[in-house]
Design a protein around this motif. Structure first.
Motif, PDB file in Angstrom:
ATOM      1  N   PHE A  88       0.820  -1.212   0.000  1.00 43.53           N
ATOM      2  CA  PHE A  88       0.000   0.000   0.000  1.00 43.53           C
ATOM      3  C   PHE A  88       0.858   1.268   0.000  1.00 43.53           C
ATOM      4  O   PHE A  88       0.473   2.280  -0.596  1.00 43.53           O
ATOM      5  N   LEU A  89       2.025   1.237   0.638  1.00 42.48           N
ATOM      6  CA  LEU A  89       2.907   2.394   0.594  1.00 42.48           C
ATOM      7  C   LEU A  89       3.467   2.612  -0.818  1.00 42.48           C
ATOM      8  O   LEU A  89       3.608   3.751  -1.270  1.00 42.48           O
ATOM      9  N   ILE A  90       3.757   1.524  -1.527  1.00 40.89           N
ATOM     10  CA  ILE A  90       4.205   1.643  -2.919  1.00 40.89           C
ATOM     11  C   ILE A  90       3.083   2.195  -3.783  1.00 40.89           C
ATOM     12  O   ILE A  90       3.308   3.062  -4.644  1.00 40.89           O
ATOM     13  N   LEU A  91       1.850   1.721  -3.561  1.00 39.69           N
ATOM     14  CA  LEU A  91       0.699   2.259  -4.300  1.00 39.69           C
ATOM     15  C   LEU A  91       0.521   3.755  -4.019  1.00 39.69           C
ATOM     16  O   LEU A  91       0.209   4.534  -4.920  1.00 39.69           O
ATOM     17  N   ALA A  92       0.699   4.162  -2.774  1.00 42.72           N
ATOM     18  CA  ALA A  92       0.566   5.582  -2.416  1.00 42.72           C
ATOM     19  C   ALA A  92       1.620   6.421  -3.125  1.00 42.72           C
ATOM     20  O   ALA A  92       1.332   7.521  -3.615  1.00 42.72           O
ATOM     21  N   ALA A  93       2.853   5.902  -3.193  1.00 43.16           N
ATOM     22  CA  ALA A  93       3.908   6.634  -3.902  1.00 43.16           C
ATOM     23  C   ALA A  93       3.569   6.746  -5.387  1.00 43.16           C
ATOM     24  O   ALA A  93       3.789   7.797  -6.007  1.00 43.16           O
ATOM     25  N   GLY A  94       3.033   5.688  -5.972  1.00 43.75           N
ATOM     26  CA  GLY A  94       2.621   5.736  -7.379  1.00 43.75           C
ATOM     27  C   GLY A  94       1.495   6.720  -7.608  1.00 43.75           C
ATOM     28  O   GLY A  94       1.480   7.448  -8.606  1.00 43.75           O
ATOM     29  N   ALA A  95       0.540   6.764  -6.695  1.00 39.32           N
ATOM     30  CA  ALA A  95      -0.575   7.707  -6.825  1.00 39.32           C
ATOM     31  C   ALA A  95      -0.092   9.146  -6.738  1.00 39.32           C
ATOM     32  O   ALA A  95      -0.656  10.031  -7.387  1.00 39.32           O
TER      33      ALA A  95
END
Length: 158
Positions: free
Chosen positions: A123-130
């Motif tokens: 989820f932290l990787i997804l947040a960085a992508g967003a």
């Protein structure tokens, strides 16, 4: 609260959000497609071969002039429509991506605090992508604008 209760509440909330967002979003997109000229462009593009459509799409995506000068006017039109559509959508997309990024950031922190390392990291990787996605939309609009200019110059020369 047990783990399954959290996910059950999460799924119900997401289902309600989706049930509201999708019909509203469809109405907005329909209006924007008509106002930006995208519907007219789709009708024009349906008469072209797949190879020509690919050339036009590649031209708009890369920000360059189309390889076939006879398609330059159509490529300029397509790039202008794409730029107009991105200009209409980009401000709203920015807030959607910020909201998703904050949601995924909170989810990642919650999972890390709950010692679910894999989900927390995911989820932290997804947040960085967003956080990066609004910049991609900006770059796409700039490339479409460059493509429109290059194709207009090419159409004027021929």
């Amino acid at each position: 609260m047990h783990g399954w209760q959290f996910w059950a509440i999460y799924l119900v909330v997401m289902a309600v959000v989706i049930a509201i967002v999708i019909p509203v979003n469809r109405r907005i997109w329909r209006r924007q497609r008509t106002e930006s000229g995208l519907n007219d462009w789709v009708a024009t593009a349906s008469t072209l071969s797949w190879r020509d459509r690919w050339r036009l799409a590649w031209s708009t995506t890369t920000g360059r002039a189309v390889s076939d000068p006879s398609l330059a006017a159509l490529a300029a039109r397509r790039a202008t429509v794409a730029q107009d559509m991105l200009g209409r959508v980009r401000p709203r997309l920015k807030w959607i991506w910020i909201g998703l990024g904050l949601l995924w950031l909170a989810e990642g922190v919650f999972n890390l605090l709950d010692q679910q390392w894999f989900l927390g990291t995911l989820f932290l990787i997804l947040a960085a992508g967003a956080a990066f996605m609004p910049q991609l939309a900006h770059w796409d609009a700039r490339r479409a604008g460059r493509s429109a200019e290059a194709n207009r110059r090419l159409a004027d020369r021929t």
